[in-house]
Design a protein around this motif. Sequence first.
Motif, PDB file in Angstrom:
ATOM      1  N   ASP A   1      82.542  35.319 -19.948  1.00  0.00           N
ATOM      2  CA  ASP A   1      81.442  35.853 -19.443  1.00  0.00           C
ATOM      3  C   ASP A   1      81.219  35.202 -17.944  1.00  0.00           C
ATOM      4  O   ASP A   1      80.961  35.835 -16.970  1.00  0.00           O
ATOM      5  CB  ASP A   1      80.168  35.731 -20.318  1.00  0.00           C
ATOM      6  CG  ASP A   1      80.283  36.781 -21.639  1.00  0.00           C
ATOM      7  OD1 ASP A   1      81.200  37.789 -21.639  1.00  0.00           O
ATOM      8  OD2 ASP A   1      79.849  36.314 -22.432  1.00  0.00           O
ATOM      9  N   ILE A   2      81.009  33.628 -18.067  1.00  0.00           N
ATOM     10  CA  ILE A   2      80.781  32.929 -17.055  1.00  0.00           C
ATOM     11  C   ILE A   2      81.726  33.379 -15.612  1.00  0.00           C
ATOM     12  O   ILE A   2      81.462  33.658 -14.598  1.00  0.00           O
ATOM     13  CB  ILE A   2      80.587  31.788 -17.016  1.00  0.00           C
ATOM     14  CG1 ILE A   2      79.345  31.312 -18.127  1.00  0.00           C
ATOM     15  CG2 ILE A   2      80.533  30.868 -15.931  1.00  0.00           C
ATOM     16  CD1 ILE A   2      79.385  30.072 -18.631  1.00  0.00           C
ATOM     17  N   LEU A   3      82.961  33.184 -16.178  1.00  0.00           N
ATOM     18  CA  LEU A   3      84.223  33.484 -15.042  1.00  0.00           C
ATOM     19  C   LEU A   3      83.834  35.234 -14.532  1.00  0.00           C
ATOM     20  O   LEU A   3      84.256  35.319 -13.408  1.00  0.00           O
ATOM     21  CB  LEU A   3      85.468  33.460 -15.918  1.00  0.00           C
ATOM     22  CG  LEU A   3      85.988  32.061 -16.185  1.00  0.00           C
ATOM     23  CD1 LEU A   3      87.207  31.884 -16.861  1.00  0.00           C
ATOM     24  CD2 LEU A   3      86.028  31.248 -14.725  1.00  0.00           C
ATOM     25  N   GLU A   4      83.564  36.151 -15.459  1.00  0.00           N
ATOM     26  CA  GLU A   4      83.396  37.517 -14.964  1.00  0.00           C
ATOM     27  C   GLU A   4      82.290  37.676 -14.107  1.00  0.00           C
ATOM     28  O   GLU A   4      82.371  38.479 -12.890  1.00  0.00           O
ATOM     29  CB  GLU A   4      83.306  38.472 -16.263  1.00  0.00           C
ATOM     30  CG  GLU A   4      84.760  38.607 -16.840  1.00  0.00           C
ATOM     31  CD  GLU A   4      84.592  39.311 -18.231  1.00  0.00           C
ATOM     32  OE1 GLU A   4      83.275  39.615 -18.737  1.00  0.00           O
ATOM     33  OE2 GLU A   4      85.450  39.774 -18.719  1.00  0.00           O
ATOM     34  N   GLU A   5      81.423  36.804 -14.155  1.00  0.00           N
ATOM     35  CA  GLU A   5      80.151  36.755 -13.283  1.00  0.00           C
ATOM     36  C   GLU A   5      80.348  36.188 -12.060  1.00  0.00           C
ATOM     37  O   GLU A   5      80.206  36.770 -10.891  1.00  0.00           O
ATOM     38  CB  GLU A   5      78.852  36.106 -13.916  1.00  0.00           C
ATOM     39  CG  GLU A   5      78.288  36.701 -15.160  1.00  0.00           C
ATOM     40  CD  GLU A   5      77.135  36.057 -15.691  1.00  0.00           C
ATOM     41  OE1 GLU A   5      76.908  34.698 -15.096  1.00  0.00           O
ATOM     42  OE2 GLU A   5      76.656  36.357 -16.757  1.00  0.00           O
TER      43      GLU A   5
END
Length: 86
Positions: free
Chosen positions: A31-35
């Motif tokens: 999720d952090i990478l996608e953000e």
Amino acid sequence: VAVGEKLTAIGGHPSINVRQVPESHKHHIKDILEEGLEFEREALEEYYRLLSLAKTDVALEELARAQIVNETSHIEEVEKMLRGMK
């Protein structure tokens, strides 16, 4: 720094305000990478916009192109990380 220096050189004043990063309450690495990827893509769009404004200012054009290369590299790295998570 380079963008701020160029803004000053052409008579502008760079803002010291930094955009607030919204809290998504997502804490998984995917999720952090996608953000992060979303922010990188937004930055890339802004540098393309800057490139279109450069017109006859070769130094500004080169600055924009260098930032486009950097952001593109960041995007590709994050995309590779995300592909590795599947």
